[in-house]
Design a protein around this motif. Structure first.
Motif, PDB file in Angstrom:
ATOM      1  N   HIS A  30       0.738  -1.778  -0.257  1.00 25.56           N
ATOM      2  CA  HIS A  30       0.066   0.039   0.320  1.00 25.56           C
ATOM      3  C   HIS A  30       0.904   1.421  -0.008  1.00 25.56           C
ATOM      4  O   HIS A  30       0.175   2.109   0.161  1.00 25.56           O
ATOM      5  CB  HIS A  30      -1.044   0.056   0.515  1.00 25.56           C
ATOM      6  N   GLU A  35      -3.903   6.208  13.777  1.00 24.09           N
ATOM      7  CA  GLU A  35      -3.444   7.426  12.291  1.00 24.09           C
ATOM      8  C   GLU A  35      -3.234   8.928  12.969  1.00 24.09           C
ATOM      9  O   GLU A  35      -2.216   9.547  11.838  1.00 24.09           O
ATOM     10  CB  GLU A  35      -4.390   6.663  11.580  1.00 24.09           C
ATOM     11  N   GLN A  36      -4.763   9.210  13.277  1.00 26.22           N
ATOM     12  CA  GLN A  36      -4.862  10.847  13.911  1.00 26.22           C
ATOM     13  C   GLN A  36      -3.709  11.303  14.608  1.00 26.22           C
ATOM     14  O   GLN A  36      -2.872  12.095  14.736  1.00 26.22           O
ATOM     15  CB  GLN A  36      -6.165  10.367  14.781  1.00 26.22           C
ATOM     16  N   THR A  92      -9.368   3.712   7.756  1.00 29.45           N
ATOM     17  CA  THR A  92      -8.633   3.998   8.185  1.00 29.45           C
ATOM     18  C   THR A  92      -7.106   4.583   6.109  1.00 29.45           C
ATOM     19  O   THR A  92      -8.455   4.708   5.352  1.00 29.45           O
ATOM     20  CB  THR A  92      -6.904   3.634   8.068  1.00 29.45           C
ATOM     21  N   SER A  93      -6.485   5.809   5.994  1.00 36.51           N
ATOM     22  CA  SER A  93      -6.279   5.684   5.152  1.00 36.51           C
ATOM     23  C   SER A  93      -5.695   4.343   4.004  1.00 36.51           C
ATOM     24  O   SER A  93      -5.243   3.838   4.384  1.00 36.51           O
ATOM     25  CB  SER A  93      -5.328   7.146   4.453  1.00 36.51           C
ATOM     26  N   ARG A  94      -5.893   4.828   3.273  1.00 33.68           N
ATOM     27  CA  ARG A  94      -5.527   4.035   1.533  1.00 33.68           C
ATOM     28  C   ARG A  94      -3.612   3.559   1.934  1.00 33.68           C
ATOM     29  O   ARG A  94      -3.289   2.950   2.030  1.00 33.68           O
ATOM     30  CB  ARG A  94      -5.420   4.746   0.450  1.00 33.68           C
ATOM     31  N   THR A  95      -2.693   4.376   2.798  1.00 29.89           N
ATOM     32  CA  THR A  95      -1.129   4.476   2.530  1.00 29.89           C
ATOM     33  C   THR A  95      -0.543   3.843   4.091  1.00 29.89           C
ATOM     34  O   THR A  95       0.005   3.536   4.149  1.00 29.89           O
ATOM     35  CB  THR A  95      -0.758   5.344   1.973  1.00 29.89           C
ATOM     36  N   PHE A  96      -1.845   3.310   5.128  1.00 32.01           N
ATOM     37  CA  PHE A  96      -1.876   3.362   6.310  1.00 32.01           C
ATOM     38  C   PHE A  96      -1.266   1.589   6.303  1.00 32.01           C
ATOM     39  O   PHE A  96      -2.197   0.982   5.418  1.00 32.01           O
ATOM     40  CB  PHE A  96      -2.879   3.277   6.913  1.00 32.01           C
TER      41      PHE A  96
END
Length: 414
Positions: free
Chosen positions: A13, A158-159, A212-216
């Motif tokens: 990712h 993530e945040q 979560t985001s795509r790159t997490f």
């Protein structure tokens, strides 16, 4: 030569790891009483942030404060500790090393000393380890709520600035309890055959990906087997690998065993000893199944030569280091930049064995003492001190009892 160890590796990712060294998860027991991270935890991770790792993974962060694995666990149920979590992750923002948070639920391995609630599990089957109590079988709605808890913890991580999470799917914790036919004897949508037993971990992965985001980054620490008759087998583990890859996992770390059968702390077979790593043969067997998902192996690596050979052969992509990083926090830098040939290690065992052997399972006691001894080293690092390789087994036993209560030493029948 460390040509392969020093080479970068890409995750599916989008994250890029600068080299093949991973600081594997170690339970630090350095959280505050309210479940937030402490300054000692920040100080400990500052040492690892400067160690030239390709990836650093935290010790297990619990998703439910009612069920903790041990005293001092960090807990994420919401964003109440967001500022302190940001401080914990801040040391990795500019150094190029991603920091991932290991997320976990202990299930039936919840620590009775710190919990006021009955443990829960897929089925009401008690673990045969010191201090364990019989769990209550989870209801369908409770299982779905736990899945959501994993997703919430990942979103908050993530945040806070963590680059990813690792699902703890090994060593007898809740994910493993769902996977194993010994501990999951349900006949509903969450058990009954291998496909339904692996549903829980796949739902956790899907929920994290959705929040979560795509790159997490999302990885897993997965048992090759639980090394118990009638339990989770290597054949079933391979099918779990296949399913995880299809659902978008970024990294698979191979381990094995549980605290009932602690293969992750055990002795190696002669054929394995020459290659050092406990689970390297299994890792090689799933290399093709994993495709472009990197495979990490943790457990047993001590010499740079064996690490380089494992990566160069393609049997694994990443070398996980656990206990050696308690004594040498900057282990990758020492190998890659200073030419260190062998990492320091200590295999702690109980003394007074003829006496203790009459009242305790020595294999389980040795495993607990070794874990406690290394936890003591983490606490020294967190206090701004250097490791103490000369620490005795008796000191480790004292602190094991203080941290986990007398149940840590209690023999179990059966």
């Amino acid at each position: 030569m460390t040509t392969h160890l020093g080479s970068p590796v890409a995750l599916p990712h989008g994250q890029m790891l600068a080299n093949r060294f991973m600081k594997s998860a170690l339970s630090e027991s350095l959280g505050e009483r309210d479940g937030g991270p402490s300054e000692k935890l920040e100080r400990l991770y500052a040492r690892w942030a400067g160690g030239s790792y390709g990836l650093v993974v935290t010790g297990n962060v619990m998703v439910d404060r009612r069920h903790l694995g041990e005293p001092g666990n960090v807990v994420i149920e919401d964003d109440r500790h967001l500022d302190r979590l940001r401080a914990w992750a801040s040391g990795f923002q500019d150094g190029g090393t991603p920091l991932w948070m290991q997320v976990n639920h202990p299930g039936r391995q919840a620590n009775a000393l710190v919990g006021r609630h009955r443990p829960v599990a897929p089925s009401a089957i008690q673990a045969k380890v010191p201090g364990a109590s019989k769990p209550r079988a989870l209801e369908d709605a409770e299982i779905r709520e736990i899945v959501d808890r994993y997703a919430t913890a990942a979103a908050v991580a993530e945040q806070a600035g963590f680059a990813g999470v690792q699902i703890h799917g090994a060593h007898g914790y809740l994910v493993t309890q769902f996977l194993s036919p010994r501990t999951n004897q349900r006949d509903d949508a969450w058990g009954g055959d291998a496909e339904r037993r692996r549903r829980f971990v796949l739902e956790v992965l899907r929920a994290i990906r959705a929040t979560t985001s795509r790159t997490f980054g999302v990885g897993i620490k997965l048992n090759s087997a639980d090394f118990q008759r009638g339990g989770f087998s290597e054949e079933e583990s391979r099918e779990v690998v296949r399913a995880l890859v299809a659902d978008g996992i970024d990294l698979i770390e191979i381990s094995g065993g549980s605290y009932e059968a602690p293969a992750m702390m055990g002795t190696m077979a002669a054929s394995t000893a020459a290659r050092e790593a406990y689970f390297l043969e299994y890792a090689a067997s799933v290399r093709d199944l994993a495709g472009d998902v990197p495979i990490a192996v943790t457990g047993g690596f001590r010499s740079a030569a064996a690490m380089e050979a494992a990566v160069a052969s393609g049997d694994c992509d990443i070398v996980g280091l656990g206990r050696p990083t308690c004594l040498l926090p900057e282990a990758p830098r020492a190998i890659l930049e200073e030419g260190l040939a062998t990492l320091p290690s200590s295999n702690v065992k109980a003394g007074l064995r003829p006496v203790l052997g009459k009242v305790a399972n020595l294999k389980q006691l040795d495993g607990a003492l070794d874990l406690s001894w290394h936890t003591d080293q983490l606490h020294r690092l967190g206090a701004g001190k250097e490791p103490d390789p000369g620490r005795s087994w008796a000191e480790a036993a004292l602190w094991l009892g203080l941290r986990n209560g007398p149940g840590a030493f209690r023999a179990k029948r059966g």
